[in-house]
Design an enzyme around this catalytic site. Structure first.
Site, mmCIF file in Angstrom:
data_model
loop_
_atom_site.group_PDB
_atom_site.id
_atom_site.type_symbol
_atom_site.label_atom_id
_atom_site.label_comp_id
_atom_site.label_asym_id
_atom_site.label_seq_id
_atom_site.Cartn_x
_atom_site.Cartn_y
_atom_site.Cartn_z
ATOM 1 N N THR A 1 -26.937 45.341 -1.973
ATOM 2 C CA THR A 1 -26.817 45.246 -3.436
ATOM 3 C C THR A 1 -27.170 46.590 -4.067
ATOM 4 O OG1 THR A 1 -27.351 42.920 -3.456
ATOM 5 C CG2 THR A 1 -28.022 44.139 -5.401
ATOM 6 N N VAL B 1 -24.425 31.058 -6.965
ATOM 7 C CA VAL B 1 -24.896 32.032 -7.951
ATOM 8 C C VAL B 1 -26.200 32.601 -7.419
ATOM 9 C CG1 VAL B 1 -25.696 32.391 -10.321
ATOM 10 C CG2 VAL B 1 -23.824 30.784 -9.862
ATOM 11 N N GLY B 2 -26.257 33.914 -7.279
ATOM 12 C CA GLY B 2 -27.458 34.550 -6.727
ATOM 13 C C GLY B 2 -28.390 35.049 -7.815
ATOM 14 N N ASP B 3 -29.468 35.643 -7.361
ATOM 15 C CA ASP B 3 -30.487 36.187 -8.270
ATOM 16 C C ASP B 3 -29.941 37.264 -9.197
ATOM 17 O OD1 ASP B 3 -30.204 37.629 -5.719
ATOM 18 O OD2 ASP B 3 -31.589 39.043 -6.645
ATOM 19 N N THR C 1 -33.519 43.595 -5.304
ATOM 20 C CA THR C 1 -32.583 43.349 -4.206
ATOM 21 C C THR C 1 -33.336 42.597 -3.111
ATOM 22 O OG1 THR C 1 -31.350 44.423 -2.406
ATOM 23 C CG2 THR C 1 -33.057 45.739 -3.411
ATOM 24 N N GLY C 2 -32.585 41.882 -2.268
ATOM 25 C CA GLY C 2 -33.223 41.127 -1.185
ATOM 26 C C GLY C 2 -32.711 39.695 -1.155
HETATM 27 N N1 ASP Z 1 -30.045 39.669 -3.863
HETATM 28 C C1 ASP Z 1 -28.690 39.603 -3.376
HETATM 29 C C2 ASP Z 1 -28.257 38.153 -3.321
HETATM 30 O O1 ASP Z 1 -28.971 37.356 -2.773
HETATM 31 C C3 ASP Z 1 -28.526 40.215 -2.025
HETATM 32 C C4 ASP Z 1 -29.054 41.628 -1.909
HETATM 33 O O2 ASP Z 1 -29.891 42.048 -2.660
HETATM 34 O O3 ASP Z 1 -28.590 42.337 -1.031
HETATM 35 O O4 ASP Z 1 -27.202 37.858 -3.793
#
Ligand code: ASP
Length: 316
Positions: free
Chosen positions: A166, A195-197, A217-218
């Site tokens: 990300t 739907v992500g963070d 990110t994560g």
């Molecule tokens: N946070 C992002 C998600 O879970 C993934 C990432 O940060 O690489 O969609």
């Protein structure tokens, strides 16, 4: 106020063959964002520019280079926030556009809403005249390979999830306004419509002039459970430095829900941090005519800005 920008290219594991590309990608993004700030541009314009630069770079899991969902499609999330007035815009599960961060900004500026998803986001993009790009143009050989591997019966999806990527940026401009922006393809082989963070205010990013700005990110589901970006700001409101606040929030996420990730932060005094609890996170910052960047824990390279502009970024 001397402007500052910090960017990240995702927390997780950066494979050796991708290190060079990720390093120059974050450096280029930081320099581009900083150039706007140095010319008197706003923090909001700078974070959008930096994120857009990484969305266009296939080394990162955002825009071109996004990971694929369970059906092998690209569905992207993005958020932008202005610390001056807490205005924010986000999109989720959006397809076939090159720069979701641009669409998130249009949601912020042209609608009464904060978040548009899926089909609605697509219709809005069309209404705003954003050109559709064929999905194939956003898919790299690497993301296709990874998707296929995850479908193999003996694959270990947990392993692949660690290879994230990300992108995000935070900045403070010469007027003391802060902003954040984050963009992602999400998690590899995620369910359709997840739907992500990144799309969620307070989780993927938060910006408030009263305190500062953070982009995260994560592991998205963990980030959402602890509302990571807002948690970092909360710790700063309680008097912690950006570095201490980032570490405290990441530590809480790990101990409380077992999730790892990374954050970039800037406070209203222009102090910054790039911290992560994963193995690696590519990051770069420009402050006081110095470029700093790194990927591994404890790694920190410094270059005078002039030298960086001349040599680090070919084609910048
Ligand atoms: N946070 C992002 C998600 O879970 C993934 C990432 O940060 O690489 O969609």
């Amino acid at each position: 106020m001397r402007p500052v920008i910090v960017v990240h290219g995702g927390a997780g594991r950066v494979f050796a063959e991708r290190e060079g590309g990720c390093r120059s990608g974050v450096v280029r993004a930081a320099l581009r964002g900083h150039r706007l700030l140095a010319e008197g541009g706003t923090a909001l314009d700078a974070v959008e520019e930096a994120v857009r630069s990484m969305e266009d770079d296939p080394h990162f899991n955002a825009g071109c280079g996004s990971v694929l969902n369970e059906k092998g499609e690209v569905e992207m999330d993005a958020i932008i926030m202005d610390g001056k007035n807490l205005a924010s815009g986000a999109v989720s599960a959006v397809k076939c556009i090159a720069n979701p961060i641009k669409l998130a900004r249009l949601v912020m500026e042209k609608t009464k809403h904060l978040l548009l998803t899926g089909h609605g986001a697509q219709l809005f993009a069309r209404a705003m005249g954003i050109p559709e790009v064929p999905e194939e143009k956003l898919i790299t050989e690497r993301s296709r390979e990874r998707w296929k591997k995850n479908l193999e019966p003996d694959s270990n999806p947990e392993e692949f999830q660690k290879d994230l990527g990300t992108v995000g940026a935070v900045a403070i401009d010469s007027e003391g306004n802060v902003a954040c922006a984050t963009s992602t393809g999400g998690l590899s082989n995620k369910l359709i419509g997840r739907v992500g963070d990144t799309a969620c205010i307070g989780s993927g990013g938060y910006a408030d002039n009263c305190c500062g700005a953070a982009s995260t990110t994560g592991h998205g589901e963990s980030i959402m459970k602890v509302v990571l970006a807002r948690l970092v700001l909360y710790h700063m409101e309680q008097g912690m430095s950006p570095e201490m606040a980032a570490d405290a929030a990441l530590n809480h996420m790990e101990t409380r829900v077992g999730g790892r990730g990374g954050v970039i932060v800037v406070n209203r005094a222009g102090e910054w941090a790039a911290r992560f609890s994963t193995k690696q996170m590519s990051w770069a910052t420009v402050k006081d005519d110095q470029l700093l960047y790194g990927i591994h824990a404890g790694e920190r390279h410094t270059k005078p800005l002039g030298e960086a502009l001349a040599s680090v970024c070919e084609g910048f």
